[in-house]
Design an enzyme around this catalytic site. Structure first.
Site, PDB file in Angstrom:
ATOM      1  N   ASP A  21     -60.297 -16.295  24.190  1.00  0.00           N
ATOM      2  CA  ASP A  21     -59.513 -15.114  23.837  1.00  0.00           C
ATOM      3  C   ASP A  21     -60.037 -13.844  24.512  1.00  0.00           C
ATOM      4  OD1 ASP A  21     -57.308 -14.145  22.303  1.00  0.00           O
ATOM      5  OD2 ASP A  21     -58.716 -13.169  20.935  1.00  0.00           O
TER       6      ASP A  21
ATOM      7  N   ASP B 247     -53.887  -7.891  32.360  1.00  0.00           N
ATOM      8  CA  ASP B 247     -55.027  -7.826  31.453  1.00  0.00           C
ATOM      9  C   ASP B 247     -55.162  -6.346  31.133  1.00  0.00           C
ATOM     10  OD1 ASP B 247     -57.488  -7.497  30.283  1.00  0.00           O
ATOM     11  OD2 ASP B 247     -58.458  -9.058  31.480  1.00  0.00           O
ATOM     12  N   HIS B 248     -54.776  -5.956  29.922  1.00  0.00           N
ATOM     13  CA  HIS B 248     -54.662  -4.517  29.663  1.00  0.00           C
ATOM     14  C   HIS B 248     -56.009  -3.798  29.723  1.00  0.00           C
ATOM     15  CE1 HIS B 248     -55.429  -6.086  25.630  1.00  0.00           C
ATOM     16  NE2 HIS B 248     -55.892  -4.903  25.309  1.00  0.00           N
TER      17      HIS B 248
ATOM     18  N   LYS C 210     -57.582   0.383  31.255  1.00  0.00           N
ATOM     19  CA  LYS C 210     -58.349   1.342  30.440  1.00  0.00           C
ATOM     20  C   LYS C 210     -59.084   2.340  31.340  1.00  0.00           C
ATOM     21  CE  LYS C 210     -59.184  -1.631  26.440  1.00  0.00           C
ATOM     22  NZ  LYS C 210     -58.889  -0.891  25.236  1.00  0.00           N
TER      23      LYS C 210
ATOM     24  N   ALA D 241     -43.839  -5.620  22.510  1.00  0.00           N
ATOM     25  CA  ALA D 241     -42.728  -4.819  23.040  1.00  0.00           C
ATOM     26  C   ALA D 241     -42.609  -3.527  22.252  1.00  0.00           C
ATOM     27  CB  ALA D 241     -41.431  -5.628  22.964  1.00  0.00           C
TER      28      ALA D 241
ATOM     29  N   HIS E  47     -60.888 -10.555  29.658  1.00  0.00           N
ATOM     30  CA  HIS E  47     -61.434  -9.187  29.657  1.00  0.00           C
ATOM     31  C   HIS E  47     -62.898  -9.135  30.116  1.00  0.00           C
ATOM     32  CE1 HIS E  47     -57.822  -8.730  27.440  1.00  0.00           C
ATOM     33  NE2 HIS E  47     -58.299  -9.073  26.261  1.00  0.00           N
TER      34      HIS E  47
ATOM     35  N   LYS F 125     -65.692 -11.170  16.280  1.00  0.00           N
ATOM     36  CA  LYS F 125     -64.961 -10.514  15.197  1.00  0.00           C
ATOM     37  C   LYS F 125     -65.933 -10.134  14.096  1.00  0.00           C
ATOM     38  CE  LYS F 125     -60.544 -12.239  16.368  1.00  0.00           C
ATOM     39  NZ  LYS F 125     -59.953 -11.011  16.847  1.00  0.00           N
TER      40      LYS F 125
ATOM     41  N   GLU G  35     -65.425  -6.373  17.873  1.00  0.00           N
ATOM     42  CA  GLU G  35     -64.244  -6.061  17.060  1.00  0.00           C
ATOM     43  C   GLU G  35     -64.659  -5.918  15.604  1.00  0.00           C
ATOM     44  OE1 GLU G  35     -60.427  -8.202  18.494  1.00  0.00           O
ATOM     45  OE2 GLU G  35     -62.043  -9.639  18.729  1.00  0.00           O
TER      46      GLU G  35
HETATM   47  P1  NAD Z   1     -44.830 -11.622  18.526  1.00  0.00           P
HETATM   48  O1  NAD Z   1     -44.975 -12.884  17.768  1.00  0.00           O
HETATM   49  O2  NAD Z   1     -44.835 -10.334  17.790  1.00  0.00           O
HETATM   50  O3  NAD Z   1     -43.455 -11.669  19.342  1.00  0.00           O
HETATM   51  C1  NAD Z   1     -42.969 -12.839  19.929  1.00  0.00           C
HETATM   52  C2  NAD Z   1     -41.528 -12.648  20.407  1.00  0.00           C
HETATM   53  O4  NAD Z   1     -41.027 -13.909  20.873  1.00  0.00           O
HETATM   54  C3  NAD Z   1     -40.546 -12.184  19.340  1.00  0.00           C
HETATM   55  O5  NAD Z   1     -39.636 -11.291  19.952  1.00  0.00           O
HETATM   56  C4  NAD Z   1     -39.831 -13.483  18.932  1.00  0.00           C
HETATM   57  O6  NAD Z   1     -38.535 -13.288  18.405  1.00  0.00           O
HETATM   58  C5  NAD Z   1     -39.765 -14.185  20.255  1.00  0.00           C
HETATM   59  N1  NAD Z   1     -39.603 -15.647  20.137  1.00  0.00           N
HETATM   60  C6  NAD Z   1     -40.406 -16.521  19.480  1.00  0.00           C
HETATM   61  N2  NAD Z   1     -39.913 -17.776  19.601  1.00  0.00           N
HETATM   62  C7  NAD Z   1     -38.815 -17.705  20.369  1.00  0.00           C
HETATM   63  C8  NAD Z   1     -37.877 -18.656  20.869  1.00  0.00           C
HETATM   64  N3  NAD Z   1     -37.967 -19.965  20.610  1.00  0.00           N
HETATM   65  N4  NAD Z   1     -36.865 -18.206  21.645  1.00  0.00           N
HETATM   66  C9  NAD Z   1     -36.735 -16.898  21.930  1.00  0.00           C
HETATM   67  N5  NAD Z   1     -37.585 -15.946  21.479  1.00  0.00           N
HETATM   68  C10 NAD Z   1     -38.603 -16.344  20.716  1.00  0.00           C
HETATM   69  O7  NAD Z   1     -45.950 -11.649  19.665  1.00  0.00           O
HETATM   70  P2  NAD Z   1     -46.638 -10.407  20.410  1.00  0.00           P
HETATM   71  O8  NAD Z   1     -47.777  -9.914  19.603  1.00  0.00           O
HETATM   72  O9  NAD Z   1     -45.592  -9.427  20.794  1.00  0.00           O
HETATM   73  O10 NAD Z   1     -47.293 -11.091  21.705  1.00  0.00           O
HETATM   74  C11 NAD Z   1     -46.520 -11.484  22.823  1.00  0.00           C
HETATM   75  C12 NAD Z   1     -47.447 -11.810  23.989  1.00  0.00           C
HETATM   76  O11 NAD Z   1     -48.206 -10.659  24.332  1.00  0.00           O
HETATM   77  C13 NAD Z   1     -48.478 -12.904  23.699  1.00  0.00           C
HETATM   78  O12 NAD Z   1     -48.703 -13.629  24.881  1.00  0.00           O
HETATM   79  C14 NAD Z   1     -49.742 -12.122  23.359  1.00  0.00           C
HETATM   80  O13 NAD Z   1     -50.910 -12.857  23.640  1.00  0.00           O
HETATM   81  C15 NAD Z   1     -49.599 -10.945  24.306  1.00  0.00           C
HETATM   82  N6  NAD Z   1     -50.334  -9.745  23.875  1.00  0.00           N
HETATM   83  C16 NAD Z   1     -49.962  -9.079  22.735  1.00  0.00           C
HETATM   84  C17 NAD Z   1     -50.641  -7.927  22.367  1.00  0.00           C
HETATM   85  C18 NAD Z   1     -50.236  -7.139  21.146  1.00  0.00           C
HETATM   86  O14 NAD Z   1     -50.801  -6.057  20.943  1.00  0.00           O
HETATM   87  N7  NAD Z   1     -49.295  -7.591  20.342  1.00  0.00           N
HETATM   88  C19 NAD Z   1     -51.732  -7.468  23.143  1.00  0.00           C
HETATM   89  C20 NAD Z   1     -52.089  -8.182  24.291  1.00  0.00           C
HETATM   90  C21 NAD Z   1     -51.374  -9.315  24.655  1.00  0.00           C
END
Ligand code: NAD
Length: 483
Positions: free
Chosen positions: A236, A178-179, A183, A18, A241, A337, A217
């Site tokens: 993964d 799927d980001h 691209k 986020a 991808h 990796k 990676e």
């Molecule tokens: P993160 O661990 O940083 O964030 C997880 C979020 O979930 C946090 O806001 C946390 O507070 C919340 N959370 C956890 N347990 C909870 C609960 N029991 N109740 C309510 N909220 C809860 O994870 P992230 O890196 O942001 O990834 C989130 C998703 O996005 C995953 O599915 C990941 O595979 C996908 N994703 C992430 C990225 C990236 O760049 N971070 C890239 C591609 C895909």
């Protein structure tokens, strides 16, 4: 651009995705006017944040990703954000969320439109989907849901999750993101293939010797050892991808550019995908784990990784289709990796042609996806002063100024969700085929593990993965083009 009325609910509003991707992307779409006066975003997560604190976080996220911004715009944009502390398993919290969404809908005239974004650990996706249904969180306008990867752990769990989501959402309203599909160079595959007679006419089984996809990676598992150890490179990176890229490379030409025609072309191809037998898995797939170096851990010594782990940090393999323009052409892929560098690229290797010069090379088409974006075709010509043959690249690339304008994948894909364009999202029928393939490979590996002597190549970090990855080629004249 249209001003889309909507209340968006982000599950995981305090998370990394986020902060780094969604908030900056939403701000750019706000600046373009796609969402403007009639939208509100509810960030939910476990932490006890206030609305004000979330707005500060949103504002920080924008400053971290933009060199210059109008502070008034940032303030106005952030004022549309609301926070609700939320435990995904707590029924009452969904009731509160529903009330807040309704209040914001009235305040911002969002016309009952709802967009749910699952940006949390995947183990919660099913629970959230079930509560959206049980507590009737959907609105009276459009209801769309964006689901992050991974969508399931295998076919059975993906089917279960799909059932939970389809209880509240139609297939057309489910955006499995799927980001990679956002691209620039991935979105360039179809125009490149279908607008150039020069390329289109040679994109056939008669002319293409093999296709190679490498997603390399530089980093190891870092702090994600615990999660990664339950997943591995095949789940993964390949399940989503790599398969999406391969589908774009091998699918037949769609009837037109509508989302349904493009998905139909993909589906036609995937129905003809050859699922390997256990013997073929043994012959055509290589799995590996990185070793340690002076200042880095071996995979098995990484924090939260089982010291006896059989999880692969590298995989190379092969896929073939019975139909499509490159039917029966081997498509090799590898990902892992701790490669020597971060590099995502595709090589289309053309067959050698007999010629009176003897020493001429075959032509290749290379698409570099990251970290630079370019396409080049190797071409033979005469050496100056001698009768020898020299080889040069004809390159298609962008200027620095153009590259600076390329939107982030998340911005593109969120835009598509708002305008209801599912072209660049994974349909269930595609995902199902990908899992069928992955499950077969995982099952064969599992059986090998159970026999007690799994073949897992150990490889030196920061090179090109295990040398065994060169053993999967069908003929001795084939090799990895990117070395
Ligand atoms: P993160 O661990 O940083 O964030 C997880 C979020 O979930 C946090 O806001 C946390 O507070 C919340 N959370 C956890 N347990 C909870 C609960 N029991 N109740 C309510 N909220 C809860 O994870 P992230 O890196 O942001 O990834 C989130 C998703 O996005 C995953 O599915 C990941 O595979 C996908 N994703 C992430 C990225 C990236 O760049 N971070 C890239 C591609 C895909």
């Amino acid at each position: 651009m249209k001003n889309i009325p909507v209340v968006m609910i982000i599950f995981g509003g305090s998370g990394d995705l986020a902060h780094r991707k969604l908030y900056p992307a939403l701000f750019n779409l706000y600046e373009q006017g796609l969402i403007h006066d009639n939208f509100a975003v509810i960030g939910t997560a476990r932490r006890p944040w206030s609305h004000e604190y979330l707005r500060e976080q949103v504002s920080d996220a924008i400053h971290e990703t933009h060199d210059q911004v109008d502070e008034n715009d940032v303030k106005r944009f952030a004022s549309h954000f609301y926070y609700q502390s939320h435990d995904v398993t707590n029924v009452e919290h969904y009731e509160t969320l529903k009330k807040l969404a309704q209040e914001l809908d009235d305040r911002y005239s969002a016309q009952g439109n709802r967009l749910f974004y699952m940006a949390m650990a995947p183990r919660f996706f099913g629970t959230i989907a079930t509560h959206i249904n049980d507590q009737s969180l959907t609105g009276s306008g459009f209801n769309r849901i964006v689901v992050e990867k991974p969508f399931g752990h295998d076919l059975a769990s993906a089917e279960e999750l799909n059932k939970e989501i389809t209880a509240s959402f139609n297939e057309d309203d489910i955006f499995r993101i799927d980001h990679y599909l956002g691209k620039e160079m991935i979105q360039n595959i179809m125009p490149m293939r279908f607008t150039n007679p020069l390329i289109k006419d040679i994109w056939t089984s008669e002319n293409v010797k093999n296709i190679q996809v490498t997603l390399a990676e530089r980093l190891g598992v870092e702090a994600r050892g615990g999660y990664y150890d339950t997943s591995g490179a095949l789940r993964d990176m390949v399940q989503n991808h790599i398969f999406q890229i391969i589908t774009l490379l091998a699918m037949p030409e769609p009837k037109d550019l509508s989302s349904s025609s493009i998905h139909k072309a993909k589906q036609d191809l995937l129905e003809s995908m050859i699922i390997p037998t256990p013997e073929e898995v043994e012959k055509d797939f290589v799995r590996g784990q990185y070793l340690g170096s002076d200042n880095t851990f071996a995979y098995k010594k990484e924090p939260n990784v089982d010291p006896e782990s059989t999880t692969e940090t590298f995989v190379a393999g092969k896929v073939k289709f019975k139909k499509g323009p490159v039917a029966d052409v081997p498509i090799y892929f590898r990902t892992g990796k701790e490669f020597k560098e971060k590099k995502n690229r595709i090589d289309i290797v053309l067959k050698h042609m007999n010629n009176p010069y003897g020493q001429a090379h075959s032509n290749n088409i290379t698409i570099e996806i990251d970290p630079v974006s370019k396409i080049y075709i190797t071409i033979n010509g005469k050496k100056i002063d001698t009768s020898g043959i020299r080889r040069e690249n004809l390159t298609y690339e962008f200027s620095k100024e153009e590259m600076a304008k390329v939107p982030d994948g998340y911005e593109r894909l969120l835009h598509d969700v708002f305008v209801d364009d599912s072209t660049n999202f994974t349909h269930w029928s595609e995902l199902k085929r990908y899992w069928e393939f992955i499950d077969t490979v995982e099952d064969a590996w599992q059986k090998e593990n159970e026999k007690g002597n799994p073949k897992i190549s150990q490889y030196l970090p920061y090179r090109m993965g295990p040398k065994e990855a060169s053993d999967i080629f069908e003929s001795p004249t084939e090799h990895w083009i990117y070395e």
